[in-house]
Design a protein around this motif. Structure first.
Motif, mmCIF file in Angstrom:
data_model
loop_
_atom_site.group_PDB
_atom_site.id
_atom_site.type_symbol
_atom_site.label_atom_id
_atom_site.label_comp_id
_atom_site.label_asym_id
_atom_site.label_seq_id
_atom_site.Cartn_x
_atom_site.Cartn_y
_atom_site.Cartn_z
ATOM 1 N N GLY A 72 -91.736 79.182 19.365
ATOM 2 C CA GLY A 72 -92.840 80.092 19.668
ATOM 3 C C GLY A 72 -94.056 79.344 20.180
ATOM 4 N N MET A 76 -95.741 79.906 23.826
ATOM 5 C CA MET A 76 -97.151 80.273 23.952
ATOM 6 C C MET A 76 -97.927 79.218 24.720
ATOM 7 S SD MET A 76 -99.007 82.747 23.299
ATOM 8 C CE MET A 76 -100.510 82.773 24.226
ATOM 9 N N TYR A 79 -97.237 79.664 28.499
ATOM 10 C CA TYR A 79 -97.874 80.815 29.123
ATOM 11 C C TYR A 79 -99.355 80.954 28.787
ATOM 12 C CZ TYR A 79 -93.285 82.432 30.528
ATOM 13 O OH TYR A 79 -92.059 82.531 31.119
ATOM 14 N N TRP A 80 -99.966 79.961 28.159
ATOM 15 C CA TRP A 80 -101.360 80.034 27.730
ATOM 16 C C TRP A 80 -102.304 80.395 28.878
ATOM 17 C CZ3 TRP A 80 -103.773 79.973 23.141
ATOM 18 C CH2 TRP A 80 -105.151 79.797 23.145
#
Length: 95
Positions: A72, A76, A79-80
């Motif tokens: 995860g 994340m 794609y931050w």
């Protein structure tokens, strides 16, 4: 400030001591699996069986949580910029 810190240390110490001395007792409440799921399974004629992956042995459950957290976190992090930065209008500095 010092009174609050002393109170916090005292509270943590008392809770830790109570937990250490209470390990010999059986738990008062059974989990949802034993009370609800197994009851309905028995009512429908199914006996409980062992899991396919026994996570109660060693640190296998901890490994699965660590693996899920790392996955995860990687997703994340990847794609931050798209989630939090791209597409936002830049506000002019206040002067």
């Amino acid at each position: 400030m010092k009174k609050g810190l002393a109170l916090l240390v005292l509270l943590v110490t008392l809770l830790g001591t109570a937990a250490a001395f209470g390990e010999d007792e059986e738990p008062r409440w059974a989990g949802v699996d034993e009370t609800v799921v197994e009851k309905f399974a028995r009512d429908l004629g199914r006996e409980p069986r062992d899991s396919l992956i026994d996570t109660d042995q060693g640190d296998l459950l901890l490994f699965f949580f660590t693996l899920a957290g790392a996955t995860g976190g990687f997703i994340m992090g990847y794609y931050w910029h798209k989630v939090f930065v791209a597409g936002k209008q830049e506000t002019p500095p206040r002067g």
